[in-house]
Design an enzyme around this catalytic site. Structure first.
Site, PDB file in Angstrom:
ATOM      1  CB  CYS A 712     -40.100 -37.843 -40.006  1.00 32.38           C
ATOM      2  SG  CYS A 712     -38.720 -38.983 -38.701  1.00 32.38           S
ATOM      3  CB  CYS A 727     -22.363 -35.038 -43.594  1.00 32.84           C
ATOM      4  SG  CYS A 727     -23.820 -36.031 -43.827  1.00 32.84           S
ATOM      5  CB  CYS A 754     -26.221 -35.829 -46.763  1.00 32.30           C
ATOM      6  SG  CYS A 754     -27.004 -35.387 -45.041  1.00 32.30           S
ATOM      7  CB  CYS A 812     -32.709 -41.715 -79.234  1.00 31.45           C
ATOM      8  SG  CYS A 812     -31.115 -42.860 -79.384  1.00 31.45           S
ATOM      9  CB  CYS A 851     -15.971 -32.466 -89.309  1.00 31.16           C
ATOM     10  SG  CYS A 851     -16.532 -34.079 -88.637  1.00 31.16           S
ATOM     11  CB  CYS A 884     -20.899 -36.711 -70.091  1.00 26.67           C
ATOM     12  SG  CYS A 884     -22.478 -35.536 -70.332  1.00 26.67           S
ATOM     13  CB  CYS A 895     -27.423 -17.840 -66.553  1.00 25.04           C
ATOM     14  SG  CYS A 895     -26.473 -18.409 -65.124  1.00 25.04           S
TER      15      CYS A 895
END
Length: 1074
Positions: A712, A727, A754, A812, A851, A884, A895
């Site tokens: 600010c 930092c 930060c 979901c 599977c 995850c 990419c």
């Protein structure tokens, strides 16, 4: 009579135990103990409770007889102390602290604790509870077991008596102890056997050894009875065991040895004993100390008549009860002896009775053992000239000496009281005196002395005696006064003033002193008023010139009783002097108060009367009205008024700062005030005070108070700035709160870094835990409660993702922990099912199939799947987050840098290696965001032509599709991929133009399809590397590509290719789905 020894032992034991804990006498107990000790049984059979044989072996076994006897003596001493503990418990009047035995007791440490088995005996008594500082009875035990304690105590007494008899070689059955202690069989060498002279037993029992030696010189040889040996046919007597001391007196060292009568005598005993005509011709030999020690190896012992302790001949006092050697044991009717304890002692100098724990006298401070100080006569007494040789009746004559039985001090006749302990001389027992031939020593006859008149009492001695009596009386009065709260000064002064010896000073002080003090106060007041009137009229002079100045301002003086009492004591009881002294003291106190700024003398007089003459109390009373406004402000309910920095009185403002904010110094208060009064610096008072506490540098304080926020761009003090531990950036508290509120509500938890430098790198799991643990403390204070709870919820989900049992719903995107072992999983959020292994939506055909078999069936029997062709294959083999494990039905083309939307983990979609800015690979020179890809990653193989990839598959015999599936839209690629449109990540079809022979896919996605087959079958692409690809690959993976001098191209490339394949494996994170 008992039939066996065991029955006899049991009968004696029962009788002695009953006598010990009942009303039996001491003689009966000793008789029972002696009977037990004389029963011919071994210790292991005789003693029921204590381990007697074990204690003797552990404490008595040594290399020789001398050391064994010393060890047995120490054991006997410890048993004596244990006997006292048992007697205290069986006594009807037990000590106050009978429940505990302290280890820090020096007697306990030196005796009981110094032997083996001592504490076990205490446990038998009942001291079974271990304490930090000793042993004690258990809390639930109210009274000791008297019968058991009596039985154990009886065995302790019996064992001690047996050890004493064994030490004195008087035990009737020593073979039981010689069996367990072999060193007792070793005999000492006492020299040749010859005739010996012994003192008759009747003489030893009835008279002390320290009797007058004159009777020995007059007694015949027949008075000494010879002792018969075991072999009566060869000898009529044996030699007694000699010691370092005389055989007759047992006090003085040996100086001569008589070969005729076989006696070891001191100088005096030798002179008296051989003065008889019958023994005048005996031949004596002078004995030196070294010769004496050589000829004598053992020492006689003496038996204490009080506690039956066997002591060494050097000991004057008993080691246990501290009684002298010849002290009487009392009448036979006395109870069981208790240990002798000095509770109080009388000073020899001033005769004051002191406590037993005192070393010095409380009055004269002389030591306890100091003798009575000699009287100092006014004129030296006449000293008779002593003859050179001892003369009967003179102090030098041994016959005129007598020894005190209590302190063993040698006194001279005609004194009848001991000069050391003031005890009367004992009357010697009458003995028959036989006439003997005259001694060879010439004696001077004692001349008849004409009775003289009693000597005149020395006046100095009489005066000293009178002073001693008066001093003792005064000490007793002072002690009585201390008990009643009267000081010694008051007692002494009261005794002087009262004058009547029949009235106690304390009674006189209680009855008469208040009236006398009131009289002193009234006299002082009248004298002050009189002097004030004389000064006003200007007539007359003061009666006492010594108090003229003091009485000048004495008008209106009213003294308190406390002041009058102090003056009366200082004046020694003289009321007139006390009144004048009180006025002088009051005037000096008034002057002291006036010097402190209180000029109203009338008020000073009044407060001194109220405080009973104490200046400190009067000063408190004078200052109380001045402190009243401050007290009212302190205790009022109104808030403290703020500090007005613009107040004209700067010292007042500094005082307020110093009192309210506790600044270090007055200079810091002035510095804070100057900073607050600057017009261009909008500092708050609290910020300035905090900065001034930290430093006194004005420039540093200004920098601390004006720090710019990088977000600010406003200036704030250092205390209003926030910074992270990762930092050095600092932002204001408002920007810090706003940034993390938005990050928690709208962004992922990995975006909570930060706001200035975007540190730290949260992809590193080691820094992640430490960073969030510190950030949690900072956010707890600045975030709102609901935002802080959301932060904790996301942090919990982030931790759950790392759990191997954590699953994402394929319908979901809801995550949860699944502990089951079935493939079918139902989401708790949307209630839809999916496979826990392949994460595909659940179908009934998947039941009972793996599977892989389910995917084969779906490709062969599902028309929709067949219509999608390779586009469906690429969708099913899409991107899976390695962090995850969240799956994306997207292609890998385009990419290769992929960012997971669930955990914000950044990785390569071809090999799953992470993208990072801080590289951990050695010799890596790449800066910025990058990843390290293996050689079989899509990142490198996507640049190969489809034909080259097909050739690689054909070399390994892997089939691949080239025809377009029926029902597929021709001309456009239908593979779903993630696109960036207007800053938004969207999933849509590729839409690129397809090529013939590419199975209905565009060239980019067809290459992706071929590479997935290569990765699924773990095919190494290195054999198809050309020279321009092989050398950079070797350098990229740190493989030595040095070329030999005579090495051709084919040999060189073949060698480094083999080295690359052997040293650098394929990617370990590359998806291997077939």
């Amino acid at each position: 009579m008992p039939s066996t020894l065991s029955d006899q032992l049991e009968q004696v034991r029962c009788h002695a135990e009953a006598c010990l804990y009942s009303t039996g006498s001491v003689l009966e107990v000793r008789a029972g103990i002696s009977a037990m000790a004389n029963i011919p049984l071994p210790p292991s059979v005789k003693y029921r409770y204590i381990a007697a044989e074990t204690m003797i072996i552990e404490n008595g076994v040594n290399n020789n007889r001398k050391e064994t006897i010393g060890s047995l003596q120490r054991l006997s001493t410890a048993l004596n102390i244990l006997e006292k503990y048992g007697c205290n418990l069986t006594s009807s009047s037990r000590p106050k602290y009978w429940r505990a035995v302290k280890h820090n007791n020096p007697v306990f440490r030196a005796t009981v604790d110094a032997i083996q088995g001592g504490r076990a005996v205490l446990c038998l008594y009942g001291y079974s509870n271990q304490q930090p500082d000793g042993l004690s009875f258990p809390d639930e035990v109210v009274e000791p077991d008297i019968e058991k304690v009596a039985a154990v105590t009886l065995e302790v007494m019996s064992l001690r008596m047996e050890l004493d008899m064994l030490i004195k070689e008087a035990h009737p059955h020593p073979e039981f102890f010689e069996r367990i202690i072999p060193s007792l069989n070793q005999k000492d060498d006492f020299g040749p056997i010859s005739d010996a002279v012994a003192i008759p037993s009747s003489l030893r029992e009835s008279q002390p050894l320290y009797m007058s030696l004159a009777s020995l010189s007059q007694s015949p040889t027949s008075a000494f009875l010879p002792v018969r040996t075991a072999n009566a046919s060869t000898s009529t007597s044996i030699s007694t065991r000699h010691t370092d001391n005389c055989t007759i007196c047992a006090i003085f060292p040996v100086a001569a040895h008589c070969n005729s009568c076989v006696q070891w005598l001191c100088t005096e005993c030798d002179r008296l004993y051989h003065s008889s005509a019958e023994r005048a011709n005996h031949h004596r030999t002078v004995v030196t100390s070294s010769k004496m020690r050589k000829n004598h190896s053992s020492h006689p012992l003496w038996h204490c008549t009080q506690c039956t302790r066997v002591n060494s001949h050097q000991d004057i006092l008993c080691e246990t009860c501290k009684r002298p050697r010849l002290a009487s044991s009392g009448s036979a009717k006395d109870e069981f002896p208790q240990p002798f304890t000095i509770t109080e002692w009388q000073c020899k100098s001033c005769t004051v009775v002191n406590a037993g724990s005192s070393i010095l006298c409380e009055v004269c401070e002389r030591p306890r053992l100091a003798t009575k100080p000699p009287a100092t006569p006014t004129r030296p007494p006449p000293t008779p000239n002593r003859p050179a040789a001892p003369v009967l009746g003179m102090p030098g004559d041994p016959d005129s000496q007598w020894m005190c039985q209590f302190c063993t001090y040698v006194n001279y006749t005609p004194a009848s009281v001991c000069e050391m302990c003031d005890r009367a001389r004992p009357e010697p027992a009458k003995m028959r005196v036989k006439l003997h031939p005259p001694s060879q020593v010439k004696r001077v006859p004692v001349l008849s002395v004409k009775p003289k008149d009693p000597p005149m009492e020395d006046p100095d001695l009489r005066r000293q005696k009178l002073m001693r009596e008066e001093g003792l009386k005064l000490i007793q009065l002072i002690r009585d006064g201390e008990k009643k709260g009267v000081s010694p000064e008051e007692v002494y002064t009261g005794m002087r003033v009262s004058g009547d010896g029949n009235i106690l000073p304390c009674d006189w002080l209680k009855a008469e002193l208040p009236h006398l003090l009131d009289q002193i106060c009234a006299t002082s007041s009248r004298a002050a008023d009189l002097k004030a009137g004389q000064n006003q009229n200007g007539a007359g002079t003061a009666e006492d010139t010594g108090v003229e100045e003091e009485q000048t301002r004495g008008g209106g003086v009213t003294l308190s009783r406390a002041e009058a009492k102090l003056a009366w004591l200082s004046a020694g009881g003289d009321t007139e002097r006390a009144a004048k002294q009180a006025l002088r003291d009051r005037h000096s106190k008034v002057k002291e108060l006036c010097s402190l700024g209180f000029t109203d003398e009338v008020r000073c007089q009044e407060v001194l009367r109220q405080s009973e003459g104490e200046v400190r109390g009067a000063l408190s009373l004078l200052q109380r009205p001045l402190m009243e406004p401050f007290h009212q402000r302190m205790w009022s309910d109104q808030p403290e008024p703020p500090i007005d920095i613009n107040h004209p009185d700067k010292q007042r403002v500094c005082r307020r700062l110093l009192a309210v904010y506790d600044l270090p110094s007055w200079g810091r208060c002035e510095l804070a005030l100057s900073l607050l009064q600057e017009r261009t610096a909008p500092y708050s008072l609290d910020d300035v005070v905090q900065a001034v506490r930290e430093s006194h540098d004005r420039d540093f304080i200004r920098r601390v108070l004006a720090k710019e926020c990088p977000i600010c761009l406003s200036d704030f003090p250092h205390s209003k700035m926030q910074s992270l531990t990762s930092c050095q950036c600092s932002v204001c508290c408002g920007c810090f709160q706003q940034h993390f509120t938005i990050a928690v509500r709208d962004k992922h938890i990995r975006d909570m870094v930060c706001p200035v430098c975007w540190e730290p790198d949260i992809n590193d799991p080691e820094h992640l835990n430490s960073y969030f643990s510190t950030l949690d403390i900072q956010l707890r204070e600045c975030l709102e409660p609901e935002v802080y709870d959301l932060f904790h919820k996301k942090l919990t989900e982030q931790a759950l993702i790392k759990d191997p049992k954590f699953l994402w719903c394929s319908h979901c995107s809801y995550g949860f922990i699944y502990d089951g072992d079935q493939l079918k999983v139902t989401c708790f959020q949307c209630r839809n099912s999916f496979c826990a292994q392949c994460k595909k939506p659940w179908e009934s055909q998947h039941g009972g199939l793996s599977c892989e078999r389910y995917q084969s069936w779906k490709r062969e029997n599902d028309p929709e799947y067949q219509r999608q062709g390779l586009a469906g294959y690429l969708r099913d083999n899409g991107i899976t987050c390695p962090n995850c494990r969240f799956q994306y039905a997207l292609s890998k083309g385009g990419c290769m840098h992929f960012s997971c939307s669930q955990c914000r983990y950044q990785f390569c979609s071809g090999c799953n290696n992470p993208f990072h800015t801080t590289c951990a690979v050695i010799h890596c020179s790449v800066t910025g965001l990058h990843a390290h890809h293996p050689r079989d990653c899509l990142f490198y193989l996507r640049d190969w032509e489809p034909g080259r990839l097909q050739a690689l598959l054909q070399n390994k015999g892997v089939e691949f599709n080239t025809d377009t599936p029926p029902g597929t839209q021709a001309g456009l690629c239908g593979v779903i991929e993630q696109k960036d449109e207007s800053g938004q990540q969207t999933d849509s079809a590729c839409g690129a133009q397809t090529q013939p022979g590419h199975a209905g896919l565009c060239e980019k996605h067809y290459r992706e399809y071929l590479v997935s087959l290569i990765n699924g079958h773990s095919i190494d692409p290195a054999p198809l590397f050309n020279a321009n690809e092989l050398v950079p690959a070797c350098r990229r993976y740190q493989v030595d590509d040095t070329r030999g001098e005579l090495e051709d191209d084919v040999t060189y490339y073949t060698r480094i290719l083999e080295k690359l394949i052997d040293e650098v494996p394929l990617g370990d994170k590359v998806p291997r789905k077939k």
